[in-house]
Write an enzyme that holds these catalytic residues in place. Structure first.
Site, PDB file in Angstrom:
ATOM      1  N   ARG A 282       1.270  -1.490  -0.175  1.00 17.44           N
ATOM      2  CA  ARG A 282       0.142   0.173  -0.313  1.00 17.44           C
ATOM      3  C   ARG A 282       1.140   1.822   0.219  1.00 17.44           C
ATOM      4  O   ARG A 282       0.554   2.132  -1.192  1.00 17.44           O
ATOM      5  CB  ARG A 282      -1.056  -0.033   1.184  1.00 17.44           C
ATOM      6  CG  ARG A 282      -1.935   1.150   0.824  1.00 17.44           C
ATOM      7  CD  ARG A 282      -2.949   1.425   2.487  1.00 17.44           C
ATOM      8  NE  ARG A 282      -3.715   0.222   2.865  1.00 17.44           N
ATOM      9  CZ  ARG A 282      -2.555  -0.230   4.887  1.00 17.44           C
ATOM     10  NH1 ARG A 282      -2.225   0.639   4.721  1.00 17.44           N
ATOM     11  NH2 ARG A 282      -2.791  -1.045   4.609  1.00 17.44           N
TER      12      ARG A 282
ATOM     13  N   TYR B 114     -10.469  22.462 -11.488  1.00 18.02           N
ATOM     14  CA  TYR B 114     -10.431  21.014 -12.205  1.00 18.02           C
ATOM     15  C   TYR B 114     -11.709  21.039 -11.506  1.00 18.02           C
ATOM     16  O   TYR B 114     -10.951  20.889  -9.935  1.00 18.02           O
ATOM     17  CB  TYR B 114      -9.836  20.227 -12.520  1.00 18.02           C
ATOM     18  CG  TYR B 114     -10.612  18.841 -12.266  1.00 18.02           C
ATOM     19  CD1 TYR B 114     -11.568  18.025 -13.658  1.00 18.02           C
ATOM     20  CD2 TYR B 114     -10.494  17.457 -11.451  1.00 18.02           C
ATOM     21  CE1 TYR B 114     -11.679  17.572 -13.571  1.00 18.02           C
ATOM     22  CE2 TYR B 114     -10.839  16.628 -11.575  1.00 18.02           C
ATOM     23  CZ  TYR B 114     -11.162  16.182 -12.953  1.00 18.02           C
ATOM     24  OH  TYR B 114     -12.110  14.590 -13.166  1.00 18.02           O
TER      25      TYR B 114
ATOM     26  N   LYS C 296      -2.730  12.348 -17.396  1.00 20.15           N
ATOM     27  CA  LYS C 296      -3.169  12.993 -18.858  1.00 20.15           C
ATOM     28  C   LYS C 296      -1.971  12.395 -19.627  1.00 20.15           C
ATOM     29  O   LYS C 296      -1.048  11.422 -19.738  1.00 20.15           O
ATOM     30  CB  LYS C 296      -3.482  14.054 -17.939  1.00 20.15           C
ATOM     31  CG  LYS C 296      -4.790  14.544 -17.174  1.00 20.15           C
ATOM     32  CD  LYS C 296      -5.909  13.956 -17.631  1.00 20.15           C
ATOM     33  CE  LYS C 296      -7.006  14.399 -16.025  1.00 20.15           C
ATOM     34  NZ  LYS C 296      -7.567  13.362 -16.342  1.00 20.15           N
TER      35      LYS C 296
ATOM     36  N   ASP D 205      -1.198  22.088  -9.521  1.00 24.30           N
ATOM     37  CA  ASP D 205      -0.994  21.402  -9.900  1.00 24.30           C
ATOM     38  C   ASP D 205      -0.068  21.411 -11.623  1.00 24.30           C
ATOM     39  O   ASP D 205      -0.669  22.547 -12.237  1.00 24.30           O
ATOM     40  CB  ASP D 205      -2.772  21.023  -9.887  1.00 24.30           C
ATOM     41  CG  ASP D 205      -3.009  19.971 -10.842  1.00 24.30           C
ATOM     42  OD1 ASP D 205      -2.597  19.446 -11.849  1.00 24.30           O
ATOM     43  OD2 ASP D 205      -4.098  19.430 -10.500  1.00 24.30           O
TER      44      ASP D 205
HETATM   45  C1  4LM Z   1     -10.443  16.950 -17.137  1.00 19.53           C
HETATM   46  N1  4LM Z   1      -8.757  16.026 -15.282  1.00 19.53           N
HETATM   47  O1  4LM Z   1     -10.329  17.961 -17.025  1.00 19.53           O
HETATM   48  P1  4LM Z   1      -7.635  12.266 -12.199  1.00 19.53           P
HETATM   49  N2  4LM Z   1      -5.542  17.603 -11.750  1.00 19.53           N
HETATM   50  C2  4LM Z   1      -6.167  18.520 -12.977  1.00 19.53           C
HETATM   51  C3  4LM Z   1      -7.260  18.009 -13.637  1.00 19.53           C
HETATM   52  O2  4LM Z   1      -7.129  18.128 -15.245  1.00 19.53           O
HETATM   53  C4  4LM Z   1      -7.247  16.401 -13.658  1.00 19.53           C
HETATM   54  C5  4LM Z   1      -7.431  16.451 -12.358  1.00 19.53           C
HETATM   55  C6  4LM Z   1      -6.796  17.079 -11.375  1.00 19.53           C
HETATM   56  C7  4LM Z   1     -10.068  15.511 -16.352  1.00 19.53           C
HETATM   57  C8  4LM Z   1     -10.347  14.417 -15.708  1.00 19.53           C
HETATM   58  C9  4LM Z   1     -11.881  13.952 -16.291  1.00 19.53           C
HETATM   59  C10 4LM Z   1      -6.157  19.429 -13.789  1.00 19.53           C
HETATM   60  C11 4LM Z   1      -8.406  15.930 -14.359  1.00 19.53           C
HETATM   61  C12 4LM Z   1      -8.048  15.019 -11.721  1.00 19.53           C
HETATM   62  O3  4LM Z   1      -8.729  11.869 -12.836  1.00 19.53           O
HETATM   63  O4  4LM Z   1      -8.260  12.249 -10.370  1.00 19.53           O
HETATM   64  O5  4LM Z   1      -6.082  11.465 -12.624  1.00 19.53           O
HETATM   65  O6  4LM Z   1      -7.184  13.787 -12.002  1.00 19.53           O
HETATM   66  O7  4LM Z   1     -10.827  16.600 -18.394  1.00 19.53           O
END
Ligand code: 4LM
Length: 400
Positions: free
Chosen positions: A64, A117, A214, A189
């Site tokens: 973990r 986000y 991403k 971020d």
């Molecule tokens: C989207 N984004 O925008 P996980 N930080 C940023 C993000 O764009 C995202 C996350 C964190 C999108 C998801 C559907 C700047 C997500 C969250 O999806 O938990 O890996 O990341 O399309």
């Protein structure tokens, strides 16, 4: 440069993205790091197990919190972001949660940018207050506003740059200067830029988080997150955030896929950026387009800052059409190659409508206040032949 100087310099980005943290000689000569598919690890003796739990002896205990495939990835990403240590977790949301829940306590104050986000925004504005953490919002593109909002009580600030979905750019150095005066932590971020285009720690950030789902993973086949910081902060996030609070570990197989993705990250970011600039230029010149936001366009309000802070502008382009949301929906449906999907940073070019998709969790008033108009569309430019992407976008606009 002398041979000695050459030998002393740090290897380049892609060299580290391919080699850092791994020596085939340690693993029977295997060129590619093995996937340690094991949940637990044998102790040499009963006493050794106890010593490892007390932190008196190194080694692996239980999957973990630590796994050898994860360790390679963590060392590699720490090097690429210029941090002391890294931590791999189960998603971008897990990365942010581990940081917030490990480093903040009831009574603390966090100041956040108002464009994030959607689910990050929900976590910060809805979850943290439930646990007695005070959350203040500011427009981080207005440095004076940040100065006024940050107080002696501020324990942490959190922002994205470029921000999701409208790619606003925030001055990391300026924010860090303000926040460090009151002893707060700066969390950035860096998902949209990746360490190829921007390294926040070198500009004063204390913690970097990523959705590795991403660009870093890059192939739309995993959900993953990364945290990079000092060794002390990563230890706190691993002990509390990962081990006790979220348990959001990343499987060794997904670590392997990210290690594979990292090898081509620099090449991919160059291609994403060059095609995105062409797409942004096309959109800017099209009579059906009302506004366009791309940090690499001279018309972008923070173009100078983007050029100072980033070495390229990435693959995200946001725009609004004349005719607002209705025209936007029509245009999305007119596309044949560009795929209607959320997420970003994949090989495939994707388009989505933030107000009804990634940012639906913001209410309409909040969206208006935060500069996310209902007509806004967000393109994540992929790696297909540029000409094909441009033709598809142009045809979809012309058919409106
Ligand atoms: C989207 N984004 O925008 P996980 N930080 C940023 C993000 O764009 C995202 C996350 C964190 C999108 C998801 C559907 C700047 C997500 C969250 O999806 O938990 O890996 O990341 O399309």
């Amino acid at each position: 440069m002398s041979d000695k100087q050459k030998r002393n310099r740090q290897p380049g980005f892609s060299t580290r993205a391919i080699h850092e943290g791994y020596d085939p000689a340690d693993h029977l000569g295997a060129l590619t790091p093995p996937i340690f598919m094991t949940s637990t690890f044998a102790f040499e003796t009963a006493e050794a197990g106890g010593e490892m739990f007390k932190g008196e002896r190194g080694g692996y205990i239980y999957g973990r919190t630590k796994n050898p495939t994860q360790t390679i990835l963590e060392q590699r990403i720490a090097s690429l972001e210029g941090g002391e240590a890294g931590m791999a977790v189960g998603s971008g949301m897990a990365a942010t949660s581990c940081v917030l829940l490990s480093l903040l306590s009831a009574g603390d104050e966090i100041v956040i940018d108002h464009t994030l986000y959607g689910n990050t925004f929900a976590h910060l504005t809805q979850t943290l207050p439930r646990f007695g953490i005070k959350v203040k919002l500011a427009d981080f593109t207005d440095i004076e506003g940040v100065r006024e909002t940050v107080s002696e009580e501020t324990k942490m600030v959190f922002f994205e740059t470029p921000a999701n979905p409208n790619v606003r750019v925030i001055d990391i150095t300026e924010v860090a200067t303000i926040v460090h005066k009151v002893g707060g932590l700066v969390v950035v971020d860096n998902t949209f830029a990746t360490p190829v285009l921007q390294r926040p720690i070198s500009m004063g950030a204390d913690v970097v988080v990523h959705s590795a789902t991403k660009y870093i993973g890059g192939h739309a086949d995993i959900i993953a997150g990364l945290v990079i910081s000092t060794a002390d902060i990563i230890t706190q996030c691993r002990q509390a955030g990962l081990r006790w609070i979220t348990g959001a570990t990343l499987s060794p197989f997904n670590c392997f896929l990210i290690l594979r993705g990292l090898k081509t990250l620099e090449l991919r970011m160059e291609r994403h950026s060059s095609t995105a600039l062409q797409a942004a230029t096309l959109l800017e010149g099209h009579h059906k387009v009302k506004s366009i936001s791309y940090p690499g366009l001279a018309s972008f309000p923070q173009y100078d800052l983007a050029r100072k802070q980033m070495s390229g502008f990435g693959g995200l382009v946001s725009f609004e059409l004349d005719g607002g949301i209705d025209a936007g929906m029509k245009m999305m449906n007119n596309l044949e190659l560009v795929t209607r999907a959320v997420s970003l940073g994949d090989s495939e070019t994707l388009i989505q409508h933030p107000a009804s998709m990634t940012h639906a969790v913001y209410g309409p008033e909040e969206r208006a206040k935060h500069g996310i108009s209902d007509g806004l569309l967000r393109l994540s430019i992929g790696l297909e032949t540029a000409e094909d992407i441009l033709e598809d976008i142009e045809a979809a606009l012309n058919a409106l």
